[in-house]
Design a protein around this motif. Structure first.
Motif, PDB file in Angstrom:
ATOM      1  N   PRO A   1       0.698  -1.203  -0.045  1.00 50.10           N
ATOM      2  CA  PRO A   1       0.062  -0.209   0.094  1.00 50.10           C
ATOM      3  C   PRO A   1       0.942   1.083  -0.063  1.00 50.10           C
ATOM      4  O   PRO A   1       2.018   1.256   0.647  1.00 50.10           O
ATOM      5  CB  PRO A   1      -0.880   0.041   1.261  1.00 50.10           C
ATOM      6  N   TYR A   2       0.242   2.184  -0.743  1.00 50.93           N
ATOM      7  CA  TYR A   2       1.104   3.594  -0.664  1.00 50.93           C
ATOM      8  C   TYR A   2       0.302   4.727  -0.580  1.00 50.93           C
ATOM      9  O   TYR A   2      -0.812   4.996  -1.090  1.00 50.93           O
ATOM     10  CB  TYR A   2       1.858   3.692  -2.017  1.00 50.93           C
ATOM     11  N   GLU A   3       0.583   5.396   0.611  1.00 47.80           N
ATOM     12  CA  GLU A   3      -0.139   6.726   0.544  1.00 47.80           C
ATOM     13  C   GLU A   3       0.899   7.860   0.686  1.00 47.80           C
ATOM     14  O   GLU A   3       1.874   7.968   1.349  1.00 47.80           O
ATOM     15  CB  GLU A   3      -0.737   6.752   2.332  1.00 47.80           C
ATOM     16  N   LYS A   4       0.458   8.781  -0.175  1.00 47.90           N
ATOM     17  CA  LYS A   4       1.452   9.866  -0.536  1.00 47.90           C
ATOM     18  C   LYS A   4       1.852  10.845   0.696  1.00 47.90           C
ATOM     19  O   LYS A   4       0.835  11.117   1.467  1.00 47.90           O
ATOM     20  CB  LYS A   4       1.084  10.812  -1.700  1.00 47.90           C
ATOM     21  N   ILE A   5       2.837  11.191   0.507  1.00 45.57           N
ATOM     22  CA  ILE A   5       3.476  12.353   1.736  1.00 45.57           C
ATOM     23  C   ILE A   5       3.688  13.686   0.930  1.00 45.57           C
ATOM     24  O   ILE A   5       4.743  13.372   0.026  1.00 45.57           O
ATOM     25  CB  ILE A   5       4.764  11.829   2.578  1.00 45.57           C
ATOM     26  N   ALA A   6       2.955  14.489   0.925  1.00 50.91           N
ATOM     27  CA  ALA A   6       2.824  15.410  -0.226  1.00 50.91           C
ATOM     28  C   ALA A   6       3.963  16.633   0.527  1.00 50.91           C
ATOM     29  O   ALA A   6       4.397  16.453   1.637  1.00 50.91           O
ATOM     30  CB  ALA A   6       1.543  16.097  -0.260  1.00 50.91           C
ATOM     31  N   ASP A   7       4.281  17.289  -0.405  1.00 54.75           N
ATOM     32  CA  ASP A   7       5.519  18.879  -0.070  1.00 54.75           C
ATOM     33  C   ASP A   7       5.019  19.260   1.099  1.00 54.75           C
ATOM     34  O   ASP A   7       5.719  19.591   2.104  1.00 54.75           O
ATOM     35  CB  ASP A   7       5.575  19.741  -1.345  1.00 54.75           C
ATOM     36  N   GLY A   8       3.555  19.627   1.205  1.00 52.07           N
ATOM     37  CA  GLY A   8       3.284  20.600   2.232  1.00 52.07           C
ATOM     38  C   GLY A   8       2.783  20.039   3.504  1.00 52.07           C
ATOM     39  O   GLY A   8       2.347  20.802   4.546  1.00 52.07           O
ATOM     40  N   ASP A   9       2.920  18.502   3.632  1.00 55.09           N
ATOM     41  CA  ASP A   9       2.491  17.864   4.918  1.00 55.09           C
ATOM     42  C   ASP A   9       3.482  18.112   5.920  1.00 55.09           C
ATOM     43  O   ASP A   9       4.729  18.403   5.677  1.00 55.09           O
ATOM     44  CB  ASP A   9       2.458  16.490   4.536  1.00 55.09           C
ATOM     45  N   GLU A  10       2.976  17.903   7.219  1.00 52.25           N
ATOM     46  CA  GLU A  10       3.727  18.365   8.279  1.00 52.25           C
ATOM     47  C   GLU A  10       5.190  17.335   8.338  1.00 52.25           C
ATOM     48  O   GLU A  10       5.007  16.223   8.186  1.00 52.25           O
ATOM     49  CB  GLU A  10       2.967  18.140   9.719  1.00 52.25           C
ATOM     50  N   ASP A  11       5.912  17.813   8.542  1.00 57.36           N
ATOM     51  CA  ASP A  11       7.841  17.296   8.660  1.00 57.36           C
ATOM     52  C   ASP A  11       7.753  16.197   7.367  1.00 57.36           C
ATOM     53  O   ASP A  11       8.174  15.070   7.588  1.00 57.36           O
ATOM     54  CB  ASP A  11       7.513  16.270   9.990  1.00 57.36           C
ATOM     55  N   ALA A  12       7.122  16.583   6.315  1.00 58.68           N
ATOM     56  CA  ALA A  12       7.090  15.815   5.137  1.00 58.68           C
ATOM     57  C   ALA A  12       8.624  15.308   4.729  1.00 58.68           C
ATOM     58  O   ALA A  12       8.611  13.782   4.425  1.00 58.68           O
ATOM     59  CB  ALA A  12       6.805  16.346   3.948  1.00 58.68           C
ATOM     60  N   ARG A  13       9.737  16.198   4.984  1.00 62.37           N
ATOM     61  CA  ARG A  13      11.016  15.507   4.310  1.00 62.37           C
ATOM     62  C   ARG A  13      11.298  14.177   5.237  1.00 62.37           C
ATOM     63  O   ARG A  13      11.714  12.980   4.804  1.00 62.37           O
ATOM     64  CB  ARG A  13      12.017  16.697   4.485  1.00 62.37           C
TER      65      ARG A  13
END
Length: 595
Positions: free
Chosen positions: A59-71
């Motif tokens: 399963p894959y759930e995207k972590i977007a640029d603007g998400d909290e602590d994304a990096r």
């Protein structure tokens, strides 16, 4: 004290760019071969996670640029995925039958001469079925994964902003990358390169995996990539005072390497390794004393004996004889082979077009350029798509690159309140307008123009090999950061062939084409570097920096003298040609220094 089992392989594959090795552990670790993932480009890391989740039906759930602590979260998620896949691969390998072409057979046939390889050979000739089965079970248990290490450029530490507001330092690029690794399930090493960052080194102390557990085990260890003994000593003592142990010093040639070069003041690899050989044991004892006190202050214990500290070396190694010389004469525990693996498609991410460019590359094609916005010399393939695109944009009157990732928005605030990248269109076009308004001598104007327009977008383009190869960005224009050693390799190779080359079973070097000894090649590169400095600055280099010039030439002479004394040990059967070339380079140094 617990020591994790280590693969018998005597080499590792260092980090190369951002994309070439991004998924290398998924290709190599199950065979016991260690490799290093760059943590610079979290956008690429997220793309690769999506790719491998699809491939592995996870399963894959995207972590977007603007998400909290994304990096940090992107890095943790990808490293956890890598860890899961490698564990599955190793379990499948251990369960495979010992038949030609199986994964476990490939594991053992890639090994160097070692007791484990002898056990495998004994199993193959065993005739009693029960004895053969017992031997096979021991071999299955003995198959261990290669280390899935990660690299952080300590000085590549972009300050964090959101909506124009500066964020706390824990969100800086290097700190977030560290957090991403520290919170992952990997049991491997963090390679810290490109100098010392006290803020980052202090932040290491917030993560328990870098400290011994109740069994005395470190879940994660620290590797310092260094240019000389003094750097290793300073950084390791800084860490030891915080209860952190440097488990390896990874020495890299200042110039005979790939990617960013860190030229010293003429300090050559031989004298550097000689200093480690003389002082290593004393340094480890001193570190243990400091480390023990620091751990005791935290309520822990270091034990009575120092932890092991490996010494490895990389940069320009090209033959099995050179590899053996480094291990047997200078006493290093392992070697790093990078650039030659760019010709191994099953290991690195290089598209077919750039593979052909690398195979046909000459010394004129592989240049120590000023293309890096870091302001450091950078080994680059001049014929790459990235360089062609840079030149085309200049010809079309729109120099500079779109700054889509911004990992090198670090230093320059000449035109802006927040740093921007000197390879970007935003910077270059403003700089060219400023230059047009200045009344400068033509030679000075030309030098500035060359410096400005020479910068390339290595953030985006060093990922191009991976994004193009995996169909993520078919229009990518890859940059290639090979070292000068590439020109001596003749063709694309399989993993078996390259490992066989490293261990001396075959040679992949161009036939009937002379290749200088790696130690002399580095010396020649330093002479070229010194000549370039003199060509740019002329007699001004003597006048403005006499101490620099004197130290530089004195260090080169020290290296030449040492190589004369050690020639019989480092050159072996190539002794006459080694000494002849050394004399020629010594005469060249005299000619350079004569003015």
């Amino acid at each position: 004290m617990y020591d994790a089992p280590r693969s018998p392989h005597t080499f590792h594959i260092p980090v190369m760019g951002t994309g070439f090795m991004i998924d290398a552990p998924l290709r190599l670790a199950r065979y016991g071969i260690g490799s290093v993932i760059s943590l610079v480009d979290d956008a690429l890391i997220e793309q690769m996670r999506a790719h491998y989740c699809r491939q592995e039906a996870e399963p894959y759930e995207k972590i977007a640029d603007g998400d909290e602590d994304a990096r940090a979260r992107r890095i943790t998620a990808y490293l956890n995925l890598v860890d899961r896949i490698v564990r599955r691969q190793v379990n499948q390998l251990r369960a495979a039958p010992f038949v030609p072409g199986s994964e476990i057979t490939r594991y053992y046939e890639l090994l160097p001469e070692s007791p484990l390889l002898e056990e495998y050979r004994a199993m193959r000739v065993a005739t009693d079925p029960d004895d053969r089965r017992r031997r096979q079970e021991r071999l299955r248990r003995s198959a261990v994964s290669g280390s899935c290490d990660v690299n952080i450029m300590a000085k590549g530490d972009r300050e964090p902003y959101r909506n124009g507001e500066k964020l706390p330092s824990r969100f800086s690029d290097a700190s977030a990358a560290l957090r991403g690794f520290a919170e992952s399930s990997l049991r491997s090493s963090l390679v810290l390169s490109a100098g010392m960052n006290p803020r980052l080194y202090g932040y290491l102390g917030e993560f328990p995996d870098f400290f011994p557990d109740e069994a005395g085990q470190l879940r994660k260890t620290i590797i310092l990539k260094v240019g000389d003994y003094r750097s290793a000593e300073i950084q390791a003592k800084y860490l030891a005072k915080r209860g952190l142990w440097a488990s390896e010093f990874r020495v890299e040639s200042g110039l005979n390497c790939g990617g960013h070069a860190f030229p010293s003041r003429g300090r050559l690899l031989g004298p550097i390794l000689e200093e480690f050989r003389e002082k290593r044991d004393r340094l480890i004892d001193a570190l243990h004393t400091i480390y023990s006190r620091a751990l005791a202050a935290r309520g822990g214990t270091a034990g009575s004996e120092p932890r092991p500290v490996r010494l490895t070396v990389q940069g320009g190694i090209g033959t099995a004889a050179e590899d053996r010389m480094l291990r047997e004469f200078y006493g290093v525990d392992g070697t790093g082979w990078g650039t030659p693996f760019l010709l191994v498609p099953e290991v690195t991410n290089v598209d077919d077009a750039h593979l052909e460019l690398l195979i046909s590359a000459t010394a004129e094609d592989v240049v120590l350029s000023n293309c890096s916005p870091f302001g450091l010399p950078f080994w680059s393939l001049r014929t790459s798509a990235s360089e062609a695109t840079r030149r085309r944009r200049i010809d079309e009157g729109r120099p500079g690159s779109p700054c889509t990732k911004g990992y090198i928005k670090l230093f320059n605030t000449e035109f802006t309140s927040q740093p921007i990248c000197t390879a970007s269109q935003q910077y270059q076009q403003q700089k060219l307008r400023q230059l047009a308004e200045q009344d400068l001598p033509e030679d000075q104007r030309a030098a500035i123009l060359e410096s400005v327009l020479g910068k390339s977008c290595i953030c985006h383009d060093l990922a191009g090999g991976a994004t193009q190869k995996h169909g993520i960005d078919p229009e990518a224009t890859p940059a290639v950061c090979c070292g000068p050693n590439i020109i001596h390799f003749s063709r694309r190779a399989s993993l078996e062939e390259m490992v066989g080359h490293i261990y001396g079973h075959i040679s992949l070097l161009l036939k009937n084409t002379p290749r200088p000894h790696m130690l002399l090649r580095e010396l020649a590169l330093y002479l070229d570097y010194l000549r370039d400095l003199l060509a740019k600055h002329g007699i001004g280099l003597f006048a403005a920096s006499p101490d620099y010039f004197c130290e530089f030439t004195a260090n080169l002479r020290e290296g030449i003298d040492l190589y004369r004394r050690q020639a019989e040990h480092v050159a072996h059967e190539a002794l006459p040609s080694f000494l002849s070339e050394l004399d020629r380079l010594a005469a060249s140094l005299d000619a350079v220094a004569a003015p």
